[in-house]
Design a protein around this motif. Sequence first.
Motif, short mmCIF file in Angstrom:
data_model
loop_
_atom_site.label_atom_id
_atom_site.label_comp_id
_atom_site.label_asym_id
_atom_site.label_seq_id
_atom_site.Cartn_x
_atom_site.Cartn_y
_atom_site.Cartn_z
N TRP A 106 0.80 -1.22 0.00
CA TRP A 106 0.00 0.00 0.00
C TRP A 106 0.84 1.28 0.00
CZ3 TRP A 106 -4.07 1.99 -1.64
CH2 TRP A 106 -4.57 3.19 -1.13
N ASP A 110 -0.06 4.92 -1.84
CA ASP A 110 -0.45 6.05 -1.00
C ASP A 110 0.45 7.26 -1.28
OD1 ASP A 110 -2.04 7.21 1.04
OD2 ASP A 110 -0.49 6.79 2.53
N VAL A 114 -3.50 8.02 -4.63
CA VAL A 114 -4.45 6.94 -4.92
C VAL A 114 -5.15 7.15 -6.25
CG1 VAL A 114 -6.56 5.83 -4.11
CG2 VAL A 114 -4.79 6.46 -2.46
#
Length: 271
Positions: A106, A110, A114
């Motif tokens: 992630w 990030d 996004v």
Amino acid sequence: MAGNLELLGSVLAKAKDENRAALVGYLPAGFPSVDGGVRAVTAMLEGGCDIVEVGLPHSDPVLDGPVIQTADDIALRGGVRIADVIRTVRDAHAATGAPVLCMTYWNPVDRYGVERFAAELAEAGGAGCILPDLPVEESEAWRKAAEQHGLATVFVVAPSSRDERLAKITAVGTGFVYAASLMGVTGTRASVGEQAKDLVGRTRGTTDLPVCVGLGVSNGEQAAEVAGFADGVIVGSAFVKRLLDAPDLESGLAGVRELAAELAAGVRRRP
């Protein structure tokens, strides 16, 4: 340009109609080089993979074992960037017409943004994203962007996941569910084990999404075993190892094609 979520669904449905599991291959972008990686991903699809996952190399890949960590390190030292990951998705999809997903932790998404990441992945013809370390509770921003751009959001479930947790995850996932066959990191195994079969059964009790099993499959015999109970068989480390062990790129590409063909035969002879 919209993403290819519908294409992903149709390929998985076609495999089911043919009474077999889909074959899903994985390779990190930028390995052994950006251009070599594009050729390798394309070779996997031409050799027999139905779907491919392009990894975004990460400096702290918590789910990945030593083989994929080595490939990630080679890619990162080679200067791979997110633009190269997107290009790998674009070129492999353009060359084959097959669904190509991005598998990433992630933090890079990030930091990149996004909305920006989702838009660029969809524009490249990507089918979706597998996010192994993104908790469902923190996924709303990504899921909204993915839905807007026609991308699948694939979550990972593990043998330790309780039934109520499985239901929570599968309620918001799209495309398919990635079932980790065992507790641990990626890598080839002598056997895939009963944990995977149990996990697939419990996951199917919560969703109509296809359930694809990864972690541990490295040959046609194991692919056939997993294809006996899963909708898809995911193979990564074994492909990476073919490239790592090869004396040169051309030999590596031949090895990747050969392995894809063996695995493709395996998923078609489910017990």
